[in-house]
Design a protein around this motif. Structure first.
Motif, PDB file in Angstrom:
ATOM      1  N   CYS A 179       0.831  -1.202   0.000  1.00 46.41           N
ATOM      2  CA  CYS A 179       0.000   0.000   0.000  1.00 46.41           C
ATOM      3  C   CYS A 179       0.866   1.252   0.000  1.00 46.41           C
ATOM      4  O   CYS A 179       2.052   1.225   0.336  1.00 46.41           O
ATOM      5  N   THR A 180       0.244   2.369  -0.357  1.00 47.43           N
ATOM      6  CA  THR A 180       0.853   3.672  -0.141  1.00 47.43           C
ATOM      7  C   THR A 180       0.182   4.315   1.067  1.00 47.43           C
ATOM      8  O   THR A 180      -0.868   3.863   1.522  1.00 47.43           O
ATOM      9  N   PHE A 181       0.767   5.418   1.567  1.00 48.38           N
ATOM     10  CA  PHE A 181       0.466   5.824   2.936  1.00 48.38           C
ATOM     11  C   PHE A 181       0.429   7.339   3.057  1.00 48.38           C
ATOM     12  O   PHE A 181       1.304   8.048   2.557  1.00 48.38           O
ATOM     13  N   VAL A 182      -0.619   7.827   3.749  1.00 44.55           N
ATOM     14  CA  VAL A 182      -0.695   9.232   4.158  1.00 44.55           C
ATOM     15  C   VAL A 182      -0.964   9.237   5.652  1.00 44.55           C
ATOM     16  O   VAL A 182      -1.960   8.669   6.108  1.00 44.55           O
ATOM     17  N   VAL A 183      -0.088   9.875   6.415  1.00 53.18           N
ATOM     18  CA  VAL A 183      -0.272   9.929   7.863  1.00 53.18           C
ATOM     19  C   VAL A 183      -0.509  11.359   8.307  1.00 53.18           C
ATOM     20  O   VAL A 183       0.163  12.282   7.839  1.00 53.18           O
ATOM     21  N   LYS A 184      -1.492  11.524   9.181  1.00 60.53           N
ATOM     22  CA  LYS A 184      -1.664  12.793   9.888  1.00 60.53           C
ATOM     23  C   LYS A 184      -1.421  12.514  11.367  1.00 60.53           C
ATOM     24  O   LYS A 184      -2.275  11.974  12.057  1.00 60.53           O
ATOM     25  N   PRO A 185      -0.243  12.876  11.871  1.00 59.81           N
ATOM     26  CA  PRO A 185       0.006  12.688  13.292  1.00 59.81           C
ATOM     27  C   PRO A 185      -0.787  13.690  14.106  1.00 59.81           C
ATOM     28  O   PRO A 185      -1.289  14.690  13.582  1.00 59.81           O
ATOM     29  N   SER A 186      -0.893  13.436  15.399  1.00 60.95           N
ATOM     30  CA  SER A 186      -1.544  14.384  16.288  1.00 60.95           C
ATOM     31  C   SER A 186      -0.888  15.752  16.155  1.00 60.95           C
ATOM     32  O   SER A 186       0.338  15.870  16.034  1.00 60.95           O
ATOM     33  N   GLU A 187      -1.704  16.795  16.200  1.00 59.80           N
ATOM     34  CA  GLU A 187      -1.164  18.152  16.146  1.00 59.80           C
ATOM     35  C   GLU A 187      -0.290  18.469  17.346  1.00 59.80           C
ATOM     36  O   GLU A 187       0.508  19.424  17.320  1.00 59.80           O
ATOM     37  N   HIS A 188      -0.396  17.659  18.405  1.00 61.33           N
ATOM     38  CA  HIS A 188       0.417  17.890  19.601  1.00 61.33           C
ATOM     39  C   HIS A 188       1.797  17.249  19.494  1.00 61.33           C
ATOM     40  O   HIS A 188       2.723  17.658  20.203  1.00 61.33           O
ATOM     41  N   THR A 189       1.935  16.231  18.635  1.00 62.83           N
ATOM     42  CA  THR A 189       3.211  15.506  18.515  1.00 62.83           C
ATOM     43  C   THR A 189       3.478  15.161  17.046  1.00 62.83           C
ATOM     44  O   THR A 189       3.482  13.996  16.662  1.00 62.83           O
ATOM     45  N   PRO A 190       3.724  16.168  16.215  1.00 60.49           N
ATOM     46  CA  PRO A 190       3.832  15.904  14.777  1.00 60.49           C
ATOM     47  C   PRO A 190       5.214  15.496  14.296  1.00 60.49           C
ATOM     48  O   PRO A 190       5.357  15.038  13.156  1.00 60.49           O
ATOM     49  N   VAL A 191       6.245  15.644  15.122  1.00 61.52           N
ATOM     50  CA  VAL A 191       7.598  15.631  14.583  1.00 61.52           C
ATOM     51  C   VAL A 191       8.099  14.227  14.240  1.00 61.52           C
ATOM     52  O   VAL A 191       8.810  14.043  13.254  1.00 61.52           O
ATOM     53  N   SER A 192       7.756  13.214  15.025  1.00 62.99           N
ATOM     54  CA  SER A 192       8.300  11.884  14.755  1.00 62.99           C
ATOM     55  C   SER A 192       7.870  11.367  13.385  1.00 62.99           C
ATOM     56  O   SER A 192       8.655  10.704  12.690  1.00 62.99           O
ATOM     57  N   ALA A 193       6.644  11.650  12.963  1.00 59.22           N
ATOM     58  CA  ALA A 193       6.194  11.214  11.635  1.00 59.22           C
ATOM     59  C   ALA A 193       7.009  11.889  10.534  1.00 59.22           C
ATOM     60  O   ALA A 193       7.293  11.279   9.493  1.00 59.22           O
ATOM     61  N   ILE A 194       7.393  13.147  10.772  1.00 58.10           N
ATOM     62  CA  ILE A 194       8.230  13.857   9.804  1.00 58.10           C
ATOM     63  C   ILE A 194       9.627  13.247   9.770  1.00 58.10           C
ATOM     64  O   ILE A 194      10.207  13.020   8.697  1.00 58.10           O
ATOM     65  N   GLU A 195      10.170  12.970  10.952  1.00 53.80           N
ATOM     66  CA  GLU A 195      11.508  12.375  11.019  1.00 53.80           C
ATOM     67  C   GLU A 195      11.545  10.999  10.353  1.00 53.80           C
ATOM     68  O   GLU A 195      12.522  10.641   9.677  1.00 53.80           O
ATOM     69  N   ILE A 196      10.490  10.217  10.520  1.00 46.56           N
ATOM     70  CA  ILE A 196      10.432   8.931   9.824  1.00 46.56           C
ATOM     71  C   ILE A 196      10.401   9.151   8.321  1.00 46.56           C
ATOM     72  O   ILE A 196      10.981   8.386   7.548  1.00 46.56           O
ATOM     73  N   GLY A 197       9.730  10.239   7.881  1.00 46.21           N
ATOM     74  CA  GLY A 197       9.729  10.566   6.456  1.00 46.21           C
ATOM     75  C   GLY A 197      11.125  10.773   5.911  1.00 46.21           C
ATOM     76  O   GLY A 197      11.430  10.360   4.778  1.00 46.21           O
ATOM     77  N   ARG A 198      11.988  11.405   6.679  1.00 49.79           N
ATOM     78  CA  ARG A 198      13.368  11.599   6.233  1.00 49.79           C
ATOM     79  C   ARG A 198      14.074  10.262   6.048  1.00 49.79           C
ATOM     80  O   ARG A 198      14.847  10.076   5.096  1.00 49.79           O
ATOM     81  N   LEU A 199      13.788   9.323   6.951  1.00 45.01           N
ATOM     82  CA  LEU A 199      14.414   8.007   6.846  1.00 45.01           C
ATOM     83  C   LEU A 199      13.805   7.201   5.700  1.00 45.01           C
ATOM     84  O   LEU A 199      14.520   6.421   5.047  1.00 45.01           O
ATOM     85  N   VAL A 200      12.528   7.368   5.455  1.00 43.33           N
ATOM     86  CA  VAL A 200      11.886   6.707   4.310  1.00 43.33           C
ATOM     87  C   VAL A 200      12.556   7.160   3.012  1.00 43.33           C
ATOM     88  O   VAL A 200      12.837   6.348   2.119  1.00 43.33           O
ATOM     89  N   GLU A 201      12.817   8.457   2.912  1.00 40.14           N
ATOM     90  CA  GLU A 201      13.525   8.973   1.729  1.00 40.14           C
ATOM     91  C   GLU A 201      14.917   8.379   1.628  1.00 40.14           C
ATOM     92  O   GLU A 201      15.341   7.929   0.556  1.00 40.14           O
ATOM     93  N   GLU A 202      15.649   8.388   2.742  1.00 39.44           N
ATOM     94  CA  GLU A 202      17.015   7.871   2.728  1.00 39.44           C
ATOM     95  C   GLU A 202      17.048   6.392   2.380  1.00 39.44           C
ATOM     96  O   GLU A 202      17.975   5.917   1.709  1.00 39.44           O
ATOM     97  N   ALA A 203      16.034   5.650   2.804  1.00 35.81           N
ATOM     98  CA  ALA A 203      15.979   4.217   2.499  1.00 35.81           C
ATOM     99  C   ALA A 203      15.762   3.948   1.019  1.00 35.81           C
ATOM    100  O   ALA A 203      16.110   2.868   0.532  1.00 35.81           O
ATOM    101  N   GLY A 204      15.186   4.906   0.301  1.00 37.57           N
ATOM    102  CA  GLY A 204      15.006   4.744  -1.136  1.00 37.57           C
ATOM    103  C   GLY A 204      13.595   4.415  -1.591  1.00 37.57           C
ATOM    104  O   GLY A 204      13.391   3.998  -2.729  1.00 37.57           O
ATOM    105  N   PHE A 205      12.607   4.625  -0.730  1.00 37.87           N
ATOM    106  CA  PHE A 205      11.221   4.405  -1.160  1.00 37.87           C
ATOM    107  C   PHE A 205      10.862   5.422  -2.247  1.00 37.87           C
ATOM    108  O   PHE A 205      11.270   6.586  -2.171  1.00 37.87           O
ATOM    109  N   PRO A 206      10.067   5.033  -3.234  1.00 40.43           N
ATOM    110  CA  PRO A 206       9.673   5.971  -4.286  1.00 40.43           C
ATOM    111  C   PRO A 206       8.838   7.123  -3.732  1.00 40.43           C
ATOM    112  O   PRO A 206       8.157   6.994  -2.706  1.00 40.43           O
ATOM    113  N   ALA A 207       8.864   8.238  -4.430  1.00 40.84           N
ATOM    114  CA  ALA A 207       8.067   9.403  -4.052  1.00 40.84           C
ATOM    115  C   ALA A 207       6.589   9.043  -4.018  1.00 40.84           C
ATOM    116  O   ALA A 207       6.095   8.300  -4.871  1.00 40.84           O
TER     117      ALA A 207
END
Length: 496
Positions: A179-207
């Motif tokens: 599957c492909t994925f869209v995540v909306k983290p809690s507005e109180h704790t949004p940063v970890s989902a963004i940081e995982i995004g950086r690692l997803v890019e580094e791992a080589g997942f397609p845009a």
């Protein structure tokens, strides 16, 4: 305890949509609060419905037209393993970030992030084991088989209490399924989902395979209402889960819901009192009580209540509250001002209903967003504090006399997420475990989860299961394929 004398400029983050780091179309931004410092430490885009639409379109394109939709299980597994390695590499840094975002202890977050790669390793293996089956046909001129296919675009909404881990519970099996994925983290704790995004890019997942939307309720409502979404995975309160299910019904979108709990810790007179006391404390005061599986109801046999509750009170009074980044701190603040107000309000309401504070209380903390470990006695099963989820460090003590009474009290709730049973009588422990209506039951333990152990609730604690090999099935569709073998031209009105 709080030092706001040296304000720090918030760290600016952007959202990840279709492989690009972007702000909100409106230009709006919002701050994320450090619960201990009482000040903003991060700034993220405040997305609206336009941004959500763009993210869903990116996920849709990546699934329908991009290389991810044509990827093999082996390719997906390799990327999941690479992502696991990157999370392991950065675990300590990510733990510190998440602790700052939600106020949980760095040592607890460090253990959690160091364990988190196992979800991605496990589901990498599961990706390579997705299989259909050959069907036995009773028609000699036909054969049939099934194949498993990814459901499509997954929309995930994650909570503020364990945002990284509960994202992994959804992301790892969804990516394994294709599957492909869209995540909306809690507005109180949004940063970890963004940081995982950086690692997803580094791992080589397609845009477009992984997209992050940061924002408040407007973004969440737009995401779950989008007809291009094929599956919604949500962890949070029961009330919000019901609203999501109603919205999803308009498009017949599938839902996976992990919701609230009012879990009983059932303690019998044949337990190990010291072990039970430790389990009770861990079950309710770890993570400042901010877990869906918190053992918030101590259902305890009257004959040992004084002994065991006395042990719990003695230890609770020594729990060190303070800076979650310090190793000696044992309990941090609650995550948000709203949650602090809710928890302290419920304590005061319980006292007004007749409960008695044996330890802690609404006004016993050191200030800021701290709520002290609180133990309420003289609680009856009908009181609000015994029926509604508090999501804070508040334990309600409810006595019983017989095994049948303990089971009745444990099941007298609209929830059914988890339960603990403390007894050295193996027959009793199994007997009670079989009768308690809960998705997870621990015997002489509490608050243990693993990547290969299914987790989810009965009743209003949710629907579906996360973790375990069956979690991949939550993100798969089953297709049946029939093959006509004879090649003969047949009467179109003939059956069989």
């Amino acid at each position: 305890m709080l030092d706001n004398s040296a304000p720090v400029r918030p760290v600016a983050y952007d959202m990840l949509i279709d492989g690009r780091w972007v702000g909100a179309a409106s230009g709006r931004r919002m701050d994320s609060l450090d619960p201990f410092a009482g000040a903003a430490w991060a700034s993220v885009p405040d997305a609206g419905s336009e941004d959500v639409g763009t993210a869903v379109a990116a996920a849709r394109k990546a699934f329908d037209l991009g290389p991810w939709g044509r990827s093999t299980a082996r390719e997906r597994a390799a990327l999941l393993r690479r992502l696991a390695e990157l999370i392991a590499r950065d675990a300590d840094r990510l733990a510190a970030i998440e602790s700052r975002d939600n106020g949980k202890l760095v040592r607890e977050m460090t253990a959690q992030w160091r364990y988190m790669p196992e979800w991605f390793f496990y589901f990498a293996g599961a990706a390579e084991r997705i299989e259909g089956s050959t069907l036995q046909s009773d028609r000699p001129n036909f054969t049939a088989f099934t194949r498993k296919e990814p459901v499509g675009v997954v929309a995930a909404i994650t909570p503020w209490n364990s945002p990284g881990l509960l994202l992994a519970w959804k992301l790892a099996p969804a990516l394994a399924a294709g599957c492909t994925f869209v995540v909306k983290p809690s507005e109180h704790t949004p940063v970890s989902a963004i940081e995982i995004g950086r690692l997803v890019e580094e791992a080589g997942f397609p845009a477009g395979v992984y997209n992050v939307i940061t924002g408040g309720p407007e973004a969440g409502r737009a995401l779950v209402a989008d007809p291009r979404v094929d599956k919604i995975a949500f962890t949070g309160s029961t009330d919000v889960g019901k609203a999501i299910a109603k919205s999803a019904a308009d498009n017949l979108t599938g839902v996976l819901l992990e919701l609230g709990g009012k879990s009983p810790n059932i303690v019998f007179d044949d337990c190990d009192p010291a072990a039970a006391a430790n389990g009770i404390i861990s079950g309710i005061f770890a993570a400042s009580g901010q877990t869906c599986m918190a053992g918030s109801r101590l259902v305890i046999q009257r004959s040992i209540m004084e002994d065991v509750v006395g042990r719990v009170i003695a230890r609770a009074q020594t729990i060190k509250l303070g800076d979650p980044s310090l190793p000696e701190t044992e309990m941090g603040p609650v995550a948000t001002p709203q949650q602090h107000a809710k928890v302290t309000g419920m304590i005061r309401a319980a006292v007004a209903e007749g409960a008695r504070v044996a330890c802690g209380g609404a006004d016993g903390g050191p200030g800021g967003l701290f709520v002290p470990p609180t133990i309420l006695v003289d609680v009856t099963p009908q009181m609000t504090i015994a029926r509604e989820e508090v999501f804070g460090p508040v334990l309600s003590v409810i006595p019983f006399d017989t095994e049948e009474e303990a089971i009745a009290i444990a099941n007298d709730t609209e929830f059914g997420l988890a339960a603990g049973i403390w007894s050295l009588n193996l027959q009793r422990a199994h007997r009670v475990a079989n009768k308690v209506r809960a998705g997870t039951v621990w015997l002489n333990a509490y608050r243990v989860v693993a990547y290969n152990a299914p987790f989810g609730g009965f009743k209003q604690s949710g629907s579906g299961r996360e973790n375990g090999v069956g979690a991949v099935d939550e993100y798969l569709e089953t297709k049946t394929i029939w093959i006509e073998l004879s090649g003969a031209t047949r009467d179109p009105f003939t059956i069989g």
